[in-house]
Write a protein that holds these residues in place. Structure first.
Motif, mmCIF file in Angstrom:
data_model
loop_
_atom_site.group_PDB
_atom_site.id
_atom_site.type_symbol
_atom_site.label_atom_id
_atom_site.label_comp_id
_atom_site.label_asym_id
_atom_site.label_seq_id
_atom_site.Cartn_x
_atom_site.Cartn_y
_atom_site.Cartn_z
ATOM 1 N N ILE A 18 0.811 -1.064 -0.076
ATOM 2 C CA ILE A 18 0.057 -0.095 0.034
ATOM 3 C C ILE A 18 0.748 1.333 -0.187
ATOM 4 C CG2 ILE A 18 -1.459 1.388 1.393
ATOM 5 C CD1 ILE A 18 -2.736 -1.229 2.282
ATOM 6 N N LEU A 19 1.798 1.269 0.699
ATOM 7 C CA LEU A 19 2.697 2.353 1.005
ATOM 8 C C LEU A 19 3.415 2.619 -0.254
ATOM 9 C CD1 LEU A 19 4.438 1.965 4.419
ATOM 10 C CD2 LEU A 19 2.779 3.946 3.747
ATOM 11 N N VAL A 20 4.013 1.843 -0.752
ATOM 12 C CA VAL A 20 4.855 1.818 -2.164
ATOM 13 C C VAL A 20 3.915 2.145 -3.374
ATOM 14 C CG1 VAL A 20 6.278 0.573 -3.918
ATOM 15 C CG2 VAL A 20 6.720 0.343 -1.483
ATOM 16 N N ALA A 21 2.787 1.645 -3.161
ATOM 17 C CA ALA A 21 1.522 1.832 -4.506
ATOM 18 C C ALA A 21 1.340 3.267 -4.426
ATOM 19 C CB ALA A 21 0.422 1.001 -4.487
ATOM 20 N N VAL A 22 0.699 3.875 -2.942
ATOM 21 C CA VAL A 22 0.554 5.279 -3.054
ATOM 22 C C VAL A 22 1.551 6.135 -3.490
ATOM 23 C CG1 VAL A 22 -0.460 7.084 -1.402
ATOM 24 C CG2 VAL A 22 -1.480 4.703 -1.518
ATOM 25 N N ALA A 23 2.687 5.954 -2.937
ATOM 26 C CA ALA A 23 3.888 6.676 -3.218
ATOM 27 C C ALA A 23 4.206 6.777 -4.787
ATOM 28 C CB ALA A 23 5.248 6.318 -2.457
#
Length: 141
Positions: A82-87
């Motif tokens: 989730i963190l990598v996808a949003v970033a």
């Protein structure tokens, strides 16, 4: 240190294994997110004066690249994914905006089209990679 274990009855495990309304929420939420994002893109491309245009378009601009990037990162833990996808979605949006501004071709419709094309291309590449992996495994078995 002692480990405490809780024994479950056979009815508890049968209820967990049985699909219910709570277990089927993921496809429903994915479909709702797609509808909301698509509505935002259509409202922005049509130039609508609706008060929902801004929030729905912002949702589309974050959700489309994030979903494509998350599909490519199936090996990470859910939180990391989730963190990598949003970033990554923020980076894609910033790169599209920067490129359009540098080329003096900035427009709302062009930005939405560019983000859509990049997201669709990323998803297509992920699908091709997964299909190639399946056919290679089937041939070796």
């Amino acid at each position: 240190m002692q480990t405490i274990r809780i024994k479950t009855s056979s009815t508890d495990s049968a209820e967990r294994a049985r699909p219910g309304p709570a277990r089927d929420l993921t496809p429903l939420l994915a479909g709702a997110a797609t509808a909301v994002g698509g509505t935002g893109a259509i409202l922005a491309l049509a130039g609508s004066g609706s008060p929902l245009r801004g929030p729905l378009t912002l949702f589309f601009l974050l959700a489309a690249p994030a979903a494509a990037i998350a599909a490519a990162l199936h090996g990470l833990s859910p939180l990391g994914r989730i963190l990598v996808a949003v970033a990554g979605a923020v980076v894609v949006n910033m790169l599209v905006a920067q490129a359009m501004l540098a080329l003096h071709r900035w427009s709302i419709g062009g930005g939405i089209a560019a983000v859509t094309a990049i997201s669709a291309l990323t998803l297509l590449l992920v699908l091709v990679r997964r299909l190639r992996g399946r056919t290679a495994r089937r041939r070796t078995d």
